[in-house]
Design an enzyme around this catalytic site. Structure first.
Site, PDB file in Angstrom:
ATOM      1  N   TYR A 194      30.589  34.753  39.702  1.00  0.00           N
ATOM      2  CA  TYR A 194      31.277  34.505  38.437  1.00  0.00           C
ATOM      3  C   TYR A 194      32.418  33.534  38.680  1.00  0.00           C
ATOM      4  CZ  TYR A 194      34.026  35.392  34.180  1.00  0.00           C
ATOM      5  OH  TYR A 194      34.726  35.257  33.004  1.00  0.00           O
ATOM      6  N   ASP A 235      35.772  29.452  45.292  1.00  0.00           N
ATOM      7  CA  ASP A 235      36.453  30.190  44.237  1.00  0.00           C
ATOM      8  C   ASP A 235      37.058  31.438  44.875  1.00  0.00           C
ATOM      9  OD1 ASP A 235      37.276  31.770  42.164  1.00  0.00           O
ATOM     10  OD2 ASP A 235      35.521  31.398  40.905  1.00  0.00           O
ATOM     11  N   LYS A 249      44.608  35.458  39.741  1.00  0.00           N
ATOM     12  CA  LYS A 249      44.883  36.870  39.976  1.00  0.00           C
ATOM     13  C   LYS A 249      46.147  37.123  40.816  1.00  0.00           C
ATOM     14  CE  LYS A 249      40.377  38.203  38.476  1.00  0.00           C
ATOM     15  NZ  LYS A 249      38.999  37.903  38.709  1.00  0.00           N
TER      16      LYS A 249
HETATM   17  C1  LIG Z   1      38.405  36.709  37.673  1.00  0.00           C
HETATM   18  C2  LIG Z   1      37.657  35.582  38.224  1.00  0.00           C
HETATM   19  C3  LIG Z   1      37.653  34.315  37.610  1.00  0.00           C
HETATM   20  C4  LIG Z   1      38.246  34.082  36.248  1.00  0.00           C
HETATM   21  O1  LIG Z   1      39.622  34.221  36.210  1.00  0.00           O
HETATM   22  P1  LIG Z   1      40.317  34.546  34.786  1.00  0.00           P
HETATM   23  O2  LIG Z   1      41.773  34.515  35.101  1.00  0.00           O
HETATM   24  O3  LIG Z   1      39.792  35.860  34.346  1.00  0.00           O
HETATM   25  O4  LIG Z   1      39.909  33.439  33.864  1.00  0.00           O
HETATM   26  C5  LIG Z   1      37.041  33.271  38.257  1.00  0.00           C
HETATM   27  N1  LIG Z   1      36.449  33.445  39.455  1.00  0.00           N
HETATM   28  C6  LIG Z   1      36.431  34.630  40.067  1.00  0.00           C
HETATM   29  C7  LIG Z   1      35.783  34.746  41.416  1.00  0.00           C
HETATM   30  C8  LIG Z   1      37.006  35.741  39.464  1.00  0.00           C
HETATM   31  O5  LIG Z   1      36.927  36.934  40.066  1.00  0.00           O
END
Ligand SMILES: *Cc1c(COP(=O)(O)O)cnc(C)c1O
Length: 428
Positions: free
Chosen positions: A144, A239, A267
């Protein structure tokens, strides 16, 4: 468990908010039942509006690595708010936070702060396309990367070829630029790269997948990705929105010693306030406006309160022994859960990288999304509700990580294991 007030709030919320929540997975749809509305949180304790208390293993999906309402982070936030909450002009905190991140995360020479992980990924992809002058990207099934159009694609089963949108509203013409391969599958990935080398600008990957449950990279998967992307002049994007400052202070790239071209953060670096960031090699980052022609902007980007919270969080994480301690506790919990499942004769395939824990109700092994999907999600739903009734708040979905914070003590972990022993024994 009394849930009168949560239920009343959820009913009201449903009148004003689609599905009653502001982010879908909060709605408990994959485990059944209604979401609990949280009144307050401190350390690892969540308290809902009916007064039920839970040990929290979701941690706001990652940011609260120091536990909730950490007193030093709160102090930094309070100090910041007294000086105003947004200027729309540069401030010192932005420089301090970005400098600290650049010093800590190996791949990052320069970094741009934004407001969410989604925004960071979207911006990094635009940058990668501009830099390579190629439109296609490759992602891995089950990873994701936020909800931007070209990333809401995972393609069908079997060897993935061209992307099919995961959501109505995503034009097929966008999805067509997104190729997908199974996670950890070097052979399939290599085939796709060979076939599309001329138009492939970037490969984006969660270096430890955390959005299909926890699926660690196989030996050499990340190294191989680094090698092949270099060979074809494709940018490699990690990511690290979950893994950054979680699996290692320098992220998964420091843990596995593989250095991507661009890195996405979010995060944890906001200490519980909205933030995202993308950074990497200076020659690439210099293409972003106003240094270069790739446009990206934000009214609240580099927000003084968010950067203060992030800065204090990272400072606290950089104290000696923090990650060693997290590792010790995480191992203790994983071993306890494993033994409890074994004693109850439940197939429970465990994965773990540091304080990211996964547990699938299948024989395993789970190395990709197809494997993860074999998990018995109905059994997970039972497990989830059982744990909830024993005061343990796990993610309301099989396909999310169980996360620990520095506020989890051995006592909390023992309590959790005891709960799991009872719940596992009643699962059969
Ligand atoms: C949470 C998450 C996102 C998205 O971040 P948001 O602040 O919710 O838009 C993107 N990549 C990964 C791996 C994530 O866990």
């Amino acid at each position: 468990m009394k849930t009168i007030r949560s239920r009343a709030l959820f009913q009201r919320a449903n009148s004003f908010i689609p599905g009653g929540v502001n982010s879908p997975v909060r709605a408990f749809r994959s485990v059944g039942g209604d979401p609990l509305f949280i009144k307050q949180a401190k350390g690892i304790l969540l308290e809902d509006v009916d007064g039920n208390k839970f040990l929290d293993y979701v941690l706001s999906w990652g940011p609260m690595i120091l536990g909730h309402a950490n007193s030093q982070v709160l102090k930094a936030i309070n100090c910041a708010t007294k000086r105003g909450t947004s200027y729309g002009a540069p401030c010192e905190g932005e420089v301090e936070l970005t400098q600290l991140i650049v010093k800590t995360v190996p791949s990052i020479d320069q970094i741009r702060l934004v407001n969410s992980g989604t925004e960071a990924v979207m911006s990094a992809i635009r940058l990668a396309r501009a830099y390579t002058k190629r439109d296609s990207i490759l992602k891995f099934e089950g990873c994701y990367h936020g909800h931007a159009d070209h990333l809401l694609v995972k393609a069908g089963s079997g060897v993935a070829t061209l992307g099919i949108p995961d959501s109505p509203g995503v034009p097929e013409s966008f999805a067509r630029h997104t190729l997908t391969a199974p996670y950890n599958d070097i052979k399939a990935t290599e085939k796709l790269i060979h076939k599309n080398a001329q138009k492939l600008g970037a490969i984006i990957v969660e270096p430890v997948a955390g959005n299909m449950g926890v699926v660690p990279p196989n030996d050499e998967f990340l190294e191989w990705l680094r090698m092949i992307t270099k060979k074809y002049d494709i940018l490699l994007i990690f990511d690290e929105v979950i893994t950054g400052f979680r699996v290692h202070v320098g992220g998964a790239q420091a843990l596995y010693k593989v250095i991507p071209d661009l890195t996405i953060l979010g995060k944890i670096i906001g200490g519980g306030l909205p933030i995202g960031a993308y950074g990497g090699r200076k020659d690439i980052m210099q293409m972003i406006a106003p240094a270069g022609p790739v446009y990206q902007a934000g009214t609240l980007s580099g927000n003084p309160v968010a950067v203060a919270a992030g800065l204090e969080t990272i400072r606290l994480l950089k104290r000696p022994g923090v990650y060693k301690d997290l590792e010790k506790r995480s191992k203790l919990l994983a071993e306890g859960l494993g033994e409890a499942a074994k004693r109850a004769k439940i197939s429970f395939y465990q994965t773990r990288v540091g304080s990211m824990l996964g547990g699938f109700f299948t024989e395993g092994p789970v190395t990709d999304y197809a494997g993860a999907k074999k998990s018995d999600t109905a059994r997970y739903a039972k497990f989830f509700h059982g744990m909830l009734n024993h005061g343990v708040y796990l993610a309301p979905s099989q396909f999310e990580a169980t996360l620990l914070s520095t506020a989890h003590t051995n006592r909390h972990i023992q309590q959790t294991i005891t709960a799991a022993q009872e719940v596992f024994s009643k699962l059969r």
